[in-house]
Design a protein around this motif. Structure first.
Motif, PDB file in Angstrom:
ATOM      1  N   ARG A 451       0.832  -1.204   0.000  1.00 11.54           N
ATOM      2  CA  ARG A 451       0.000   0.000   0.000  1.00 11.54           C
ATOM      3  C   ARG A 451       0.868   1.257   0.000  1.00 11.54           C
ATOM      4  O   ARG A 451       0.641   2.184  -0.803  1.00 11.54           O
ATOM      5  CB  ARG A 451      -0.926  -0.009   1.227  1.00 11.54           C
ATOM      6  CG  ARG A 451      -1.891   1.158   1.293  1.00 11.54           C
ATOM      7  CD  ARG A 451      -2.786   1.021   2.528  1.00 11.54           C
ATOM      8  NE  ARG A 451      -3.797   2.070   2.526  1.00 11.54           N
ATOM      9  CZ  ARG A 451      -3.598   3.303   2.977  1.00 11.54           C
ATOM     10  NH1 ARG A 451      -2.408   3.636   3.474  1.00 11.54           N
ATOM     11  NH2 ARG A 451      -4.556   4.192   2.942  1.00 11.54           N
ATOM     12  N   VAL A 454       2.598   1.686  -3.491  1.00 17.20           N
ATOM     13  CA  VAL A 454       1.727   2.190  -4.554  1.00 17.20           C
ATOM     14  C   VAL A 454       1.464   3.679  -4.357  1.00 17.20           C
ATOM     15  O   VAL A 454       1.485   4.475  -5.321  1.00 17.20           O
ATOM     16  CB  VAL A 454       0.414   1.377  -4.583  1.00 17.20           C
ATOM     17  CG1 VAL A 454      -0.591   2.020  -5.528  1.00 17.20           C
ATOM     18  CG2 VAL A 454       0.689  -0.057  -4.996  1.00 17.20           C
ATOM     19  N   THR A 474      -5.898   6.026  -6.959  1.00 18.23           N
ATOM     20  CA  THR A 474      -5.653   4.792  -6.195  1.00 18.23           C
ATOM     21  C   THR A 474      -6.913   4.382  -5.455  1.00 18.23           C
ATOM     22  O   THR A 474      -7.678   5.227  -4.990  1.00 18.23           O
ATOM     23  CB  THR A 474      -4.505   4.983  -5.191  1.00 18.23           C
ATOM     24  OG1 THR A 474      -4.839   6.038  -4.288  1.00 18.23           O
ATOM     25  CG2 THR A 474      -3.209   5.329  -5.918  1.00 18.23           C
ATOM     26  N   LEU A 476      -7.328   1.839  -2.496  1.00 24.19           N
ATOM     27  CA  LEU A 476      -6.647   0.947  -1.564  1.00 24.19           C
ATOM     28  C   LEU A 476      -7.411   0.912  -0.251  1.00 24.19           C
ATOM     29  O   LEU A 476      -7.975   1.928   0.172  1.00 24.19           O
ATOM     30  CB  LEU A 476      -5.216   1.430  -1.312  1.00 24.19           C
ATOM     31  CG  LEU A 476      -4.327   1.615  -2.550  1.00 24.19           C
ATOM     32  CD1 LEU A 476      -3.033   2.294  -2.165  1.00 24.19           C
ATOM     33  CD2 LEU A 476      -4.047   0.268  -3.206  1.00 24.19           C
ATOM     34  N   VAL A 495       5.934  -1.857 -10.096  1.00 22.11           N
ATOM     35  CA  VAL A 495       4.848  -0.871 -10.121  1.00 22.11           C
ATOM     36  C   VAL A 495       5.196   0.289 -11.053  1.00 22.11           C
ATOM     37  O   VAL A 495       4.361   0.760 -11.840  1.00 22.11           O
ATOM     38  CB  VAL A 495       4.550  -0.374  -8.695  1.00 22.11           C
ATOM     39  CG1 VAL A 495       3.461   0.693  -8.725  1.00 22.11           C
ATOM     40  CG2 VAL A 495       4.127  -1.534  -7.806  1.00 22.11           C
ATOM     41  N   LEU A 514      -5.145   2.547 -10.041  1.00 24.35           N
ATOM     42  CA  LEU A 514      -4.354   1.558  -9.297  1.00 24.35           C
ATOM     43  C   LEU A 514      -5.196   1.037  -8.147  1.00 24.35           C
ATOM     44  O   LEU A 514      -5.560   1.794  -7.242  1.00 24.35           O
ATOM     45  CB  LEU A 514      -3.066   2.186  -8.754  1.00 24.35           C
ATOM     46  CG  LEU A 514      -2.045   2.690  -9.781  1.00 24.35           C
ATOM     47  CD1 LEU A 514      -0.836   3.282  -9.070  1.00 24.35           C
ATOM     48  CD2 LEU A 514      -1.612   1.582 -10.708  1.00 24.35           C
ATOM     49  N   ALA A 516      -5.813  -2.278  -5.292  1.00 23.43           N
ATOM     50  CA  ALA A 516      -5.198  -3.430  -4.616  1.00 23.43           C
ATOM     51  C   ALA A 516      -6.153  -3.936  -3.554  1.00 23.43           C
ATOM     52  O   ALA A 516      -6.840  -3.145  -2.891  1.00 23.43           O
ATOM     53  CB  ALA A 516      -3.853  -3.063  -3.999  1.00 23.43           C
ATOM     54  N   LEU A 525      -2.969  -6.694  -7.243  1.00 26.87           N
ATOM     55  CA  LEU A 525      -2.813  -5.301  -7.680  1.00 26.87           C
ATOM     56  C   LEU A 525      -3.185  -5.221  -9.150  1.00 26.87           C
ATOM     57  O   LEU A 525      -2.675  -6.004  -9.963  1.00 26.87           O
ATOM     58  CB  LEU A 525      -1.369  -4.829  -7.472  1.00 26.87           C
ATOM     59  CG  LEU A 525      -0.992  -3.481  -8.082  1.00 26.87           C
ATOM     60  CD1 LEU A 525      -1.740  -2.344  -7.389  1.00 26.87           C
ATOM     61  CD2 LEU A 525       0.519  -3.250  -8.020  1.00 26.87           C
TER      62      LEU A 525
END
Length: 602
Positions: A451, A454, A474, A476, A495, A514, A516, A525
């Motif tokens: 985490r 990213v 993102t 996450l 990444v 992105l 995950a 991911l």
């Protein structure tokens, strides 16, 4: 300046330097000589110098040192493993056998039984003597009659073959079953051992060898030697002294050569009056014979067990040592031979550790061959990829020397610069790709917070990207750090490569997502872009080395085609997977590409 004059100038710079190094010592040399001992400066060193040999000379010597006799020419007895198995199994058999041969408890029980039997026999004999060999005097005193006692004792011991001696209270020996008086004087009787007509010569030899061995072994009992005086007295025997006090006693003495003399003394009483002491003695031959028979029986059974143990040990060694020899010889043949005709024997059908070893060696050999094929293929791809910019660079260099137009020269110089940059980028990526395998084998995987990694890549892109660059979003989980096994540097490279690939295919001010999440024991991911997508027939080819499918309008040679290949190599080294797919809407239209990375959760 021409090439000839330039080379002459370089040679003029190079020659004085070389001549100065060979003509006179350097300052460092004089400083080293100044610090050396006086003796070293006065006397030349005549010790032999080590000779540096080329690698092709030392390799056969190393092979000669490690030369091993093939299994086909090595007997089973020459195997150290066979000898170890035999020694261990034989030792495991000999330890309890030696303990059984010692037999201290069994010997003591036999000895105690014989002494009790001798004491009981003495009690019976003393009762007979008190009843028949006692005479009463005129004053009413009672005493043993010597002649009557001798006759009674001879009749009593005629069956038992036990020596009986009778002592009076004043210690005088008045009767001895081994002494006879006749017209010629006193005759000593020595009993002979009984003859066994069924005893064979082999048994006599075995018994003699047994006696010879055990007579020389140290005894666990220290016995007082048996001594017989010419004129015997009751004081010579401790047990007789006790018997004079009205107490029966036993004793064991050493007769020499590993033999024993057992004795029991009982009082001869009449109405509780001790009239004398009867001493019964006999050799311990029966005990030794019983021990010998028992030990020889144990040795016979142990010999059979030893033979079976040796045969089973050889069978066990043949099922272990010989297959290992076969595997070792096959590995040597694979190492020595230039082709791939030789293979490791397949022993996996055994279902044991040697079968596992065979399978592991076969897999290792296949992996080595695959690695060699990969190295050969990688070298061929590298040569092909480097040859293209070199060919272009050579053409541009040859052309720029003949072109006089400044504009054309600038264009050619621009091409040369692009080719040099392309070569630099190729060499950098090739070096990075070639170091990954070695680095992965040395560096141990550790927990890495995906985490944070990213978010760091997204922040760097937002801070360094141009205004027209795509936006990165993102998705996450806040409560989970998404910890995976790997190294932070290499996972960050994965990444960054996926984000850079998505940026190059995304339209200006596009969106890159992105995401995950944790799925079972993995962290997944995904990198989504809004580009044209990937041709369906190229979903697997994009991960091949030097494959490049770039968007239209991008300058040729900007990418080496190793980014996705390196990313897949890193992910698979950590036990994960990397795959590509296209995102589609309900109507089946391609919305962009999606790269999915699955890593093992920590």
């Amino acid at each position: 300046m021409s090439e000839a004059s330039r080379s002459d100038e370089l040679e003029s710079w190079r020659l004085p330097l070389s001549s100065s190094r060979t003509a006179r010592p350097t300052k460092r040399f004089w400083a080293r000589q100044a610090t050396a001992p006086d003796k070293a400066r006065r006397e030349p060193d005549m010790s032999p110098r080590p000779v540096t040999r080329p690698a092709e000379v030392t390799i056969p010597q190393e092979k000669a040192k490690s030369k091993r006799l093939p299994a086909s020419r090595r007997s089973l007895w020459q195997s150290p493993l066979t000898r170890r198995i035999l020694v261990l199994n034989i030792m495991a058999l000999l330890v309890p056998v030696l303990g059984l041969l010692y037999l201290p408890t069994y010997r003591d029980s036999l000895l105690q039984s014989e002494l009790e039997l001798l004491k009981t026999e003495g009690s019976l004999f003393s009762g007979a003597l008190a009843a028949s060999g006692v005479a009463t005097g005129p004053l009413g005193d009672e005493k043993l009659v010597p002649e009557t006692s001798r006759q009674t004792i001879r009749r009593l011991v005629d069956v038992s073959k036990t020596r009986a001696r009778l002592f009076t209270p004043d210690g005088v020996l008045i009767a001895d079953s081994f002494l006879l008086s006749g017209p010629g004087g006193i005759v000593t009787i020595t009993p002979l051992p009984p003859l066994d007509p069924n005893e064979s010569l082999v048994w006599k030899w075995v018994a003699g060898a047994y006696d010879w061995v055990f007579d020389r072994l140290p005894s666990s009992r220290i016995l007082k030697p048996y001594q017989e005086a010419a004129v015997q007295n009751a004081a010579d025997y401790e047990e007789v002294v006790k018997a004079m006090d009205g107490e029966a006693a036993t004793y064991v003495r050493d007769a020499g050569k590993g033999k024993m003399i057992l004795s029991a003394a009982v009082p001869v009483q009449r109405y509780r009056q001790v009239l004398g002491a009867l001493l019964l003695t006999k050799p311990g031959d029966d005990i030794e014979a019983t021990l010998r028979d028992t030990r020889l029986t144990i040795l016979g059974v142990s010999g059979i067990a030893l033979g079976v143990t040796v045969l089973l040990s050889l069978y066990l060694a043949s099922t272990i040592a010989l297959p290992i020899h076969r595997l070792a010889d096959a590995a040597d043949r694979v190492r020595r031979d230039k082709g791939r005709q030789k293979t490791i024997p397949d022993l996996s059908a055994r279902g044991d550790e040697i079968g596992d070893l065979s399978g592991a060696l076969r897999d290792m050999t296949e992996a080595v061959w695959r690695r060699m094929d990969a190295i050969e293929g990688f070298a061929a791809d590298v040569a092909h990829e480097i040859k293209n910019p070199l060919t272009s660079l050579r053409s541009a260099v040859e052309t720029v020397a003949r072109v006089e137009d400044p504009l054309q020269q600038r264009k050619l110089m621009s091409i040369i610069l692009d080719d040099v940059q392309r070569l630099d980028r190729l060499i950098t990526d090739i070096s990075d790709a070639s170091r990954i395998d070695a680095e992965m084998s040395r560096v141990e995987a550790q927990p890495v917070k995906l985490r944070d990694l990213v978010l760091a890549v997204a922040d760097i892109h937002a801070a360094t990207g141009r205004e027209s660059a795509p936006e990165i979003r993102t998705q996450l989980p806040d409560e989970d750090s998404l910890t995976v096994f790997g190294t932070e540097g290499r996972l960050g490279q994965v990444v960054r490569n996926l984000v850079a690939n998505a940026v190059s295919f995304s339209p200006p001010r596009g969106l890159i997502q992105l995401s995950a999440r944790r799925v079972d024991r993995q962290v997944v991911l995904t990198v989504d872009d809004e580009g044209p997508g990937i041709p369906p027939d190229k979903l697997g080819a994009i991960f091949e080395r030097f494959y490049s499918e770039r968007p239209k309008g991008e300058k040729f040679g900007t990418h080496s085609g190793l980014g996705l290949s390196i990313s897949k190599q890193i992910v698979e080294a950590y036990g994960g997977s990397l795959k590509a797919d296209n995102r589609k809407d309900a109507a089946g239209r391609v919305l962009g590409a999606r790269f999915t990375v699955a890593l093992q959760a920590a």
